[in-house]
Design an enzyme around this catalytic site. Structure first.
Site, PDB file in Angstrom:
ATOM      1  N   TYR A  31       0.828  -1.207   0.000  1.00 31.69           N
ATOM      2  CA  TYR A  31       0.000   0.000   0.000  1.00 31.69           C
ATOM      3  C   TYR A  31       0.859   1.252   0.000  1.00 31.69           C
ATOM      4  CZ  TYR A  31       1.090   0.926   4.926  1.00 31.69           C
ATOM      5  OH  TYR A  31       1.746   1.220   6.092  1.00 31.69           O
ATOM      6  N   LYS A 147       6.543  -1.882   2.090  1.00 37.42           N
ATOM      7  CA  LYS A 147       5.333  -1.280   2.663  1.00 37.42           C
ATOM      8  C   LYS A 147       4.149  -2.223   2.429  1.00 37.42           C
ATOM      9  CE  LYS A 147       3.187   3.307   3.025  1.00 37.42           C
ATOM     10  NZ  LYS A 147       3.609   3.651   4.389  1.00 37.42           N
ATOM     11  N   GLU A 179      12.405   3.157  14.303  1.00 33.77           N
ATOM     12  CA  GLU A 179      11.397   4.067  13.760  1.00 33.77           C
ATOM     13  C   GLU A 179      10.149   4.005  14.628  1.00 33.77           C
ATOM     14  OE1 GLU A 179      10.176   2.796   9.854  1.00 33.77           O
ATOM     15  OE2 GLU A 179      10.059   0.688  10.440  1.00 33.77           O
ATOM     16  N   LEU A 203      11.082   1.390   7.247  1.00 30.31           N
ATOM     17  CA  LEU A 203      10.451   1.813   6.006  1.00 30.31           C
ATOM     18  C   LEU A 203      10.937   3.232   5.736  1.00 30.31           C
ATOM     19  CD1 LEU A 203       8.383   1.262   3.740  1.00 30.31           C
ATOM     20  CD2 LEU A 203       6.723   2.464   5.155  1.00 30.31           C
TER      21      LEU A 203
END
Length: 283
Positions: A31, A147, A179, A203
């Site tokens: 996505y 992702k 993250e 990511l």
């Protein structure tokens, strides 16, 4: 709200997906989320490149053409949005419908595509005054650079943070802060911005990369090297980057207040540089 589902535009309450879609059965899909400014997609090409990379990494046989732009424009018009609306655009692509099997189907099915466009305002209190976050164990798979729609570990970490009275969680892998649950994180020490390198452990966010470009353009030194959890108390500033929140100051991590507990000077400068770019290129 009108959504897009497999070549059709439907009211969200009437939209449906085949129960044998591998996205539903196996979270076999990817996505992208886009921020919309003045009716235009922010950093479209960068998002498209990452989207295609994720498709390629999962070996989903689909090449993006102009469906992102076309679907967006149709959703914008069908939902009667205006340029001044603060919007978030989401699209996901799955491997498609096939009998449930861990192996990929021998005959390549048509991919499943779902998209929606909704109002999503920036949390201005968080943007101006900062947020408190906590650290959480990074127990995700080792391909965080893809992702993909399998986000249950991120959801559990986010809920752990919310249950503890925090706005978000920062993943920690072998003592290293990687993250946030849906954001990237940066730290500032002596005027230098530090962040985890774009490896398989994070990511690499479109907003993250844009902010690092802003740093370089404005002579703010960037070091892509992560912070270890034991160094939290020594940083001067910290902030999250992401599509929904742009640049959000962090004022506390676990029980440690960052500096004076307010948004730092570098963070504020980057917020202003971001605003100037958007104003110049989208209005």
């Amino acid at each position: 709200m009108i959504v897009y589902i497999n070549k059709e535009y439907k009211n969200q309450n009437e939209a449906s997906v085949n129960v044998n879609d591998r996205g539903y059965l196996l979270a076999d899909g990817v996505y992208e989320g886009f921020r919309i400014y003045n009716g235009k997609i922010f950093k479209l090409q960068e998002h498209k490149d990452r989207f295609q990379r994720s498709l390629n990494e999962l070996k989903i046989a689909h090449t993006l053409t102009d469906e992102i732009e076309k679907v967006f424009q149709n959703l914008f018009e069908k939902n009667s949005y205006k340029n001044e609306d603060q919007l978030f655009y989401y699209m996901q692509i799955t491997r498609g419908v096939a009998a449930r099997d861990h192996g990929f189907p021998k005959e390549t099915p048509e991919v499943g595509i779902y998209a929606f466009l909704s109002e999503k305002k920036i949390n201005m209190d968080a943007y101006n005054n900062g947020v408190k976050v906590c650290t959480v164990p990074d127990n995700r798979w080792a391909r965080c650079d893809i992702k993909c729609i399998s986000l249950v570990a991120n959801c559990l970490a986010k809920q752990t943070a919310l249950d503890g009275g925090f706005a978000d969680g920062l993943f920690v892998h072998d003592g290293v802060i990687t993250e946030g649950t849906s954001t990237n994180v940066c730290f500032v020490k002596n005027g230098v911005v530090y962040t985890h390198a774009a490896t398989n452990r994070i990511l690499s966010g479109v907003t993250r990369n844009f902010v690092l470009d802003l740093c370089k353009e404005n002579k703010i030194k960037v070091v892509e090297f992560p912070l270890t959890i034991d160094k939290i108390g020594s940083v001067d500033e910290a902030f999250l980057t992401g599509t929904s929140g742009e640049i959000t100051p962090i004022i506390k991590i676990d029980n440690t207040t960052i500096a004076d507990g307010k948004a730092g000077n570098i963070t504020k400068k980057l917020q202003n540089y971001y605003k100037e770019y958007v104003k110049k290129n989208f209005y």
